[in-house]
Design a protein around this motif. Structure first.
Motif, PDB file in Angstrom:
ATOM      1  N   GLN A 112       0.738  -1.215  -0.077  1.00  0.00           N
ATOM      2  CA  GLN A 112      -0.021   0.091   0.110  1.00  0.00           C
ATOM      3  C   GLN A 112       0.857   1.197  -0.053  1.00  0.00           C
ATOM      4  N   LEU A 114       0.851   5.111   1.142  1.00  0.00           N
ATOM      5  CA  LEU A 114       0.389   5.878   2.328  1.00  0.00           C
ATOM      6  C   LEU A 114       0.753   7.240   2.052  1.00  0.00           C
ATOM      7  N   LYS A 116       0.293  11.115   3.140  1.00  0.00           N
ATOM      8  CA  LYS A 116      -0.393  11.887   3.980  1.00  0.00           C
ATOM      9  C   LYS A 116      -0.396  13.421   3.675  1.00  0.00           C
ATOM     10  N   THR A 125      -2.755   9.284  12.414  1.00  0.00           N
ATOM     11  CA  THR A 125      -2.997   7.782  12.437  1.00  0.00           C
ATOM     12  C   THR A 125      -3.241   7.364  13.688  1.00  0.00           C
ATOM     13  N   HIS A 128      -2.755   1.737  16.909  1.00  0.00           N
ATOM     14  CA  HIS A 128      -3.489   0.370  16.455  1.00  0.00           C
ATOM     15  C   HIS A 128      -2.489  -0.681  16.418  1.00  0.00           C
ATOM     16  N   ASP A 130      -1.965  -3.829  13.601  1.00  0.00           N
ATOM     17  CA  ASP A 130      -2.418  -4.187  12.320  1.00  0.00           C
ATOM     18  C   ASP A 130      -3.127  -5.485  12.052  1.00  0.00           C
ATOM     19  N   MET A 159       6.275   7.566  11.760  1.00  0.00           N
ATOM     20  CA  MET A 159       5.640   6.383  12.687  1.00  0.00           C
ATOM     21  C   MET A 159       6.395   6.435  14.232  1.00  0.00           C
ATOM     22  N   HIS A 213       1.256   0.974  17.059  1.00  0.00           N
ATOM     23  CA  HIS A 213       2.243   1.962  16.546  1.00  0.00           C
ATOM     24  C   HIS A 213       0.912   3.169  16.033  1.00  0.00           C
ATOM     25  N   ALA A 215       1.128   7.406  13.924  1.00  0.00           N
ATOM     26  CA  ALA A 215       1.667   8.331  13.156  1.00  0.00           C
ATOM     27  C   ALA A 215       1.303   9.774  13.428  1.00  0.00           C
TER      28      ALA A 215
HETATM   29  O1  LIG Z   1       1.518   5.701   7.425  1.00  0.00           O
HETATM   30  C1  LIG Z   1       1.029   5.721   8.348  1.00  0.00           C
HETATM   31  O2  LIG Z   1       0.546   6.478   8.815  1.00  0.00           O
HETATM   32  C2  LIG Z   1       0.454   4.474   9.130  1.00  0.00           C
HETATM   33  C3  LIG Z   1       0.838   3.252   8.636  1.00  0.00           C
HETATM   34  C4  LIG Z   1       0.663   1.978   9.320  1.00  0.00           C
HETATM   35  O3  LIG Z   1      -0.135   1.894  10.250  1.00  0.00           O
HETATM   36  C5  LIG Z   1       1.151   0.976   8.834  1.00  0.00           C
HETATM   37  O4  LIG Z   1       1.953   0.755   7.749  1.00  0.00           O
HETATM   38  O5  LIG Z   1       1.019  -0.298   9.503  1.00  0.00           O
END
Ligand SMILES: O=C(O)CCC(=O)C(=O)O
Length: 266
Positions: A112, A114, A116, A125, A128, A130, A159, A213, A215
């Protein structure tokens, strides 16, 4: 550098592997050399641009927009639609780091982008884990490489992690669109100081799928650009829960996720 740019093999020390297993996260500097990074960043930026103006990425069901879209421009499984991204997602150099850190052969779960956006409200973010969102029967050994395509700083939303939290195992998932406080499930961790891990472009973190984690918001005036590749153990079994990556592919609960969608990379 041409389109043959390849991520080189990366030597990991025993200390680094032990540190990852203890903390559930590690920062690795300079994994993507500058000339290779230019090609990777260009490929991901182009793919994101191409998909940002179409209502829903080709190949995804229309109701599949992740809650994460509120926080950033997130594009899932670019490798399946963009061969120039696939070369990097399928990198055996990265896959082999994942395998050495987790001590088992690894497949791609998904990738993915990401991105921002700057100054877009309070687009932090939330805290959480994953793996609790994934339809995997076993959630202990997934890992993500988070690649900084540009420098990630405390100002633009790098992060941050609470080290060692992977050992708590899977906790109830927080709703990422309307987050509860993850620490309600582990109040004894409230006093623990999270570790922010800023990254130079081309450096990466690997974090276990259960490590807490977060961000911060992007308070800079440029886009924070990251590309993440998520790995799962080779023998991961589908647990039957709905998920954008598996929906519509006919997997049965209890079935091993060993289709073309999930190539072995180590
Ligand atoms: O990029 C972010 O702000 C969060 C990404 C994330 O939570 C992840 O890659 O597991």
């Amino acid at each position: 550098m041409t389109e043959t740019a390849t991520i080189p093999e990366y030597l990991l020390s025993r200390e680094q592997i032990d540190s990852y297993r203890r903390n559930g996260v590690i920062r690795l500097e300079g994994v993507i050399p500058p000339d290779v990074l230019d090609v990777l960043r260009g490929a991901v930026e182009q793919a994101v641009e191409a998909e940002t103006h179409s209502p829903v990425p080709v190949g995804l069901p229309t109701d599949s927009r992740p809650a994460y879209e509120k926080i950033f421009n997130q594009k899932v499984n670019l490798w399946q639609r963009h061969p120039e991204v696939a070369r990097f997602t399928l990198s055996s150099a990265l896959g082999s780091i994942a395998a050495r850190l987790e001590g088992r052969a690894m497949r791609i779960w998904h990738d993915q982008a990401l991105f921002k956006e700057p100054m877009k409200g309070n687009n932090k973010t939330p805290w959480h884990q994953d793996a609790v969102y994934w339809p995997h029967a076993d959630r202990w050994h997934q890992t993500t490489v988070w690649i900084a395509l540009k420098d990630a700083t405390t100002q633009n939303g790098c992060m941050a992690f609470v080290e060692g939290t992977q050992s708590l195992g899977p906790l109830p998932p927080v709703d990422l669109a309307d987050p509860q406080d993850l620490f309600d499930a582990a109040p004894h961790l409230r006093p623990v100081k999270p570790v922010p891990l800023p990254l130079k472009a081309g450096s990466v973190t690997f974090h276990n799928g259960l490590t807490f984690h977060y961000a911060g918001p992007n308070k800079s005036d440029d886009i924070r650009e990251a590309f993440a590749i998520i790995y799962m153990p080779e023998d991961t079994v589908f647990d039957g829960s709905p998920h954008v990556v598996t929906d519509g592919h006919g997997f049965q609960p209890g079935q091993k996720l060993e289709a073309e969608l999930f190539p072995l990379v180590s």
